[in-house]
Design a protein around this motif. Structure first.
Motif, PDB file in Angstrom:
ATOM      1  N   VAL A   1      -6.914 -53.761  11.201  1.00  0.00           N
ATOM      2  CA  VAL A   1      -8.343 -53.464  11.151  1.00  0.00           C
ATOM      3  C   VAL A   1      -8.564 -52.392  10.095  1.00  0.00           C
ATOM      4  O   VAL A   1      -7.926 -51.343  10.128  1.00  0.00           O
ATOM      5  CB  VAL A   1      -8.873 -52.979  12.527  1.00  0.00           C
ATOM      6  N   MET A   2      -9.467 -52.691   9.162  1.00  0.00           N
ATOM      7  CA  MET A   2      -9.773 -51.772   8.072  1.00  0.00           C
ATOM      8  C   MET A   2     -11.243 -51.374   8.130  1.00  0.00           C
ATOM      9  O   MET A   2     -12.079 -52.165   8.552  1.00  0.00           O
ATOM     10  CB  MET A   2      -9.510 -52.452   6.720  1.00  0.00           C
ATOM     11  N   ARG A   3     -11.538 -50.159   7.683  1.00  0.00           N
ATOM     12  CA  ARG A   3     -12.930 -49.778   7.489  1.00  0.00           C
ATOM     13  C   ARG A   3     -13.506 -50.684   6.405  1.00  0.00           C
ATOM     14  O   ARG A   3     -12.829 -50.994   5.430  1.00  0.00           O
ATOM     15  CB  ARG A   3     -13.039 -48.313   7.071  1.00  0.00           C
ATOM     16  N   ARG A   4     -14.731 -51.101   6.574  1.00  0.00           N
ATOM     17  CA  ARG A   4     -15.339 -52.036   5.626  1.00  0.00           C
ATOM     18  C   ARG A   4     -15.317 -51.513   4.191  1.00  0.00           C
ATOM     19  O   ARG A   4     -15.113 -52.269   3.247  1.00  0.00           O
ATOM     20  CB  ARG A   4     -16.775 -52.346   6.036  1.00  0.00           C
ATOM     21  N   GLU A   5     -15.492 -50.216   4.004  1.00  0.00           N
ATOM     22  CA  GLU A   5     -15.566 -49.669   2.640  1.00  0.00           C
ATOM     23  C   GLU A   5     -14.206 -49.549   1.965  1.00  0.00           C
ATOM     24  O   GLU A   5     -14.124 -49.253   0.780  1.00  0.00           O
ATOM     25  CB  GLU A   5     -16.276 -48.307   2.630  1.00  0.00           C
ATOM     26  N   THR A   6     -13.127 -49.799   2.684  1.00  0.00           N
ATOM     27  CA  THR A   6     -11.786 -49.724   2.105  1.00  0.00           C
ATOM     28  C   THR A   6     -11.516 -50.980   1.283  1.00  0.00           C
ATOM     29  O   THR A   6     -11.645 -52.090   1.778  1.00  0.00           O
ATOM     30  CB  THR A   6     -10.720 -49.592   3.206  1.00  0.00           C
ATOM     31  N   HIS A   7     -11.158 -50.778   0.024  1.00  0.00           N
ATOM     32  CA  HIS A   7     -10.881 -51.911  -0.855  1.00  0.00           C
ATOM     33  C   HIS A   7      -9.400 -51.948  -1.206  1.00  0.00           C
ATOM     34  O   HIS A   7      -8.775 -50.919  -1.423  1.00  0.00           O
ATOM     35  CB  HIS A   7     -11.722 -51.800  -2.132  1.00  0.00           C
ATOM     36  N   PHE A   8      -8.871 -53.153  -1.231  1.00  0.00           N
ATOM     37  CA  PHE A   8      -7.480 -53.362  -1.641  1.00  0.00           C
ATOM     38  C   PHE A   8      -7.386 -54.740  -2.258  1.00  0.00           C
ATOM     39  O   PHE A   8      -8.262 -55.572  -2.076  1.00  0.00           O
ATOM     40  CB  PHE A   8      -6.514 -53.196  -0.465  1.00  0.00           C
ATOM     41  N   GLU A   9      -6.340 -54.963  -3.014  1.00  0.00           N
ATOM     42  CA  GLU A   9      -6.154 -56.271  -3.647  1.00  0.00           C
ATOM     43  C   GLU A   9      -5.405 -57.203  -2.692  1.00  0.00           C
ATOM     44  O   GLU A   9      -5.962 -57.695  -1.754  1.00  0.00           O
ATOM     45  CB  GLU A   9      -5.420 -56.111  -4.975  1.00  0.00           C
ATOM     46  N   ARG A  10      -4.120 -57.391  -2.900  1.00  0.00           N
ATOM     47  CA  ARG A  10      -3.333 -58.309  -2.079  1.00  0.00           C
ATOM     48  C   ARG A  10      -2.712 -57.645  -0.867  1.00  0.00           C
ATOM     49  O   ARG A  10      -2.495 -58.292   0.158  1.00  0.00           O
ATOM     50  CB  ARG A  10      -2.214 -58.924  -2.935  1.00  0.00           C
ATOM     51  N   ILE A  11      -2.350 -56.367  -0.995  1.00  0.00           N
ATOM     52  CA  ILE A  11      -1.602 -55.655   0.031  1.00  0.00           C
ATOM     53  C   ILE A  11      -2.363 -54.398   0.408  1.00  0.00           C
ATOM     54  O   ILE A  11      -2.826 -53.667  -0.461  1.00  0.00           O
ATOM     55  CB  ILE A  11      -0.199 -55.283  -0.484  1.00  0.00           C
ATOM     56  N   VAL A  12      -2.480 -54.137   1.702  1.00  0.00           N
ATOM     57  CA  VAL A  12      -3.116 -52.904   2.149  1.00  0.00           C
ATOM     58  C   VAL A  12      -2.213 -51.747   1.744  1.00  0.00           C
ATOM     59  O   VAL A  12      -1.037 -51.711   2.108  1.00  0.00           O
ATOM     60  CB  VAL A  12      -3.339 -52.898   3.683  1.00  0.00           C
ATOM     61  N   ASP A  13      -2.775 -50.803   0.987  1.00  0.00           N
ATOM     62  CA  ASP A  13      -1.983 -49.654   0.540  1.00  0.00           C
ATOM     63  C   ASP A  13      -2.627 -48.339   0.956  1.00  0.00           C
ATOM     64  O   ASP A  13      -2.286 -47.282   0.442  1.00  0.00           O
ATOM     65  CB  ASP A  13      -1.761 -49.705  -0.970  1.00  0.00           C
ATOM     66  N   GLN A  14      -3.570 -48.415   1.887  1.00  0.00           N
ATOM     67  CA  GLN A  14      -4.223 -47.243   2.465  1.00  0.00           C
ATOM     68  C   GLN A  14      -4.089 -47.340   3.979  1.00  0.00           C
ATOM     69  O   GLN A  14      -3.859 -48.416   4.515  1.00  0.00           O
ATOM     70  CB  GLN A  14      -5.691 -47.223   2.062  1.00  0.00           C
ATOM     71  N   ALA A  15      -4.266 -46.226   4.640  1.00  0.00           N
ATOM     72  CA  ALA A  15      -4.114 -46.231   6.096  1.00  0.00           C
ATOM     73  C   ALA A  15      -5.157 -47.115   6.762  1.00  0.00           C
ATOM     74  O   ALA A  15      -6.359 -46.919   6.560  1.00  0.00           O
ATOM     75  CB  ALA A  15      -4.218 -44.818   6.632  1.00  0.00           C
ATOM     76  N   PRO A  16      -4.726 -48.103   7.535  1.00  0.00           N
ATOM     77  CA  PRO A  16      -5.683 -48.915   8.284  1.00  0.00           C
ATOM     78  C   PRO A  16      -6.348 -48.082   9.374  1.00  0.00           C
ATOM     79  O   PRO A  16      -5.823 -47.055   9.814  1.00  0.00           O
ATOM     80  CB  PRO A  16      -4.816 -50.010   8.905  1.00  0.00           C
ATOM     81  N   LEU A  17      -7.486 -48.552   9.838  1.00  0.00           N
ATOM     82  CA  LEU A  17      -8.143 -47.932  10.976  1.00  0.00           C
ATOM     83  C   LEU A  17      -7.299 -48.173  12.229  1.00  0.00           C
ATOM     84  O   LEU A  17      -7.107 -47.281  13.043  1.00  0.00           O
ATOM     85  CB  LEU A  17      -9.542 -48.524  11.152  1.00  0.00           C
ATOM     86  N   ALA A  18      -6.762 -49.381  12.345  1.00  0.00           N
ATOM     87  CA  ALA A  18      -5.898 -49.720  13.485  1.00  0.00           C
ATOM     88  C   ALA A  18      -5.018 -50.898  13.106  1.00  0.00           C
ATOM     89  O   ALA A  18      -5.387 -51.722  12.272  1.00  0.00           O
ATOM     90  CB  ALA A  18      -6.741 -50.089  14.705  1.00  0.00           C
ATOM     91  N   ILE A  19      -3.842 -50.942  13.709  1.00  0.00           N
ATOM     92  CA  ILE A  19      -2.991 -52.119  13.602  1.00  0.00           C
ATOM     93  C   ILE A  19      -2.513 -52.467  15.006  1.00  0.00           C
ATOM     94  O   ILE A  19      -2.376 -51.603  15.866  1.00  0.00           O
ATOM     95  CB  ILE A  19      -1.787 -51.933  12.659  1.00  0.00           C
ATOM     96  N   PHE A  20      -2.283 -53.744  15.220  1.00  0.00           N
ATOM     97  CA  PHE A  20      -1.801 -54.217  16.511  1.00  0.00           C
ATOM     98  C   PHE A  20      -0.566 -55.068  16.276  1.00  0.00           C
ATOM     99  O   PHE A  20      -0.603 -56.032  15.514  1.00  0.00           O
ATOM    100  CB  PHE A  20      -2.869 -55.063  17.229  1.00  0.00           C
ATOM    101  N   GLU A  21       0.503 -54.702  16.923  1.00  0.00           N
ATOM    102  CA  GLU A  21       1.726 -55.494  16.913  1.00  0.00           C
ATOM    103  C   GLU A  21       1.919 -55.968  18.347  1.00  0.00           C
ATOM    104  O   GLU A  21       2.130 -55.161  19.247  1.00  0.00           O
ATOM    105  CB  GLU A  21       2.913 -54.645  16.435  1.00  0.00           C
ATOM    106  N   ILE A  22       1.816 -57.252  18.542  1.00  0.00           N
ATOM    107  CA  ILE A  22       1.836 -57.808  19.899  1.00  0.00           C
ATOM    108  C   ILE A  22       3.262 -58.132  20.293  1.00  0.00           C
ATOM    109  O   ILE A  22       4.020 -58.681  19.526  1.00  0.00           O
ATOM    110  CB  ILE A  22       0.942 -59.064  19.955  1.00  0.00           C
TER     111      ILE A  22
END
Length: 101
Positions: A80-101
């Motif tokens: 989950v990313m903040r809408r204003e966060t921009h990235f190309e192919r790979i997320v390279d900034q801290a996500p708002l949240a991640i879930f590993e199930i």
């Protein structure tokens, strides 16, 4: 690619893995793929965030590659990313949240 084989970051990023793999300090690591319960929870999280994305100003991505540092890439089940966060192919900034199930 079997776990334990060391490769460079550029080799990892230039290779397609089916399913996608994590990369930790030169080692390609297979991810645990879920079964029905895993898929249901992943789908539910995606639906919740998608239904609320405008109100919460977020974007949600299933199995999106995330760069942790220069030698670590993970592929969480849900990112989950903040809408204003921009990235190309790979997320390279801290996500708002991640879930590993």
């Amino acid at each position: 690619m079997p776990s334990g084989t060391l490769i460079t970051v550029s080799e990892y990023l230039a290779t397609s893995y089916r399913p996608d793999c994590d990369y930790v300090d030169g080692e390609v690591q297979e991810r645990n793929l879920g079964e029905k319960d895993h898929a249901i929870l992943q789908r539910t999280l995606l639906m919740i965030f998608m239904a609320n994305r405008d109100a919460w100003e977020v974007e949600v991505f299933p199995e999106q590659r995330v760069q942790i540092n220069s030698s670590r890439f993970r592929v969480p089940d849900v990112t989950v990313m903040r809408r204003e966060t921009h990235f190309e192919r790979i997320v390279d900034q801290a996500p708002l949240a991640i879930f590993e199930i």
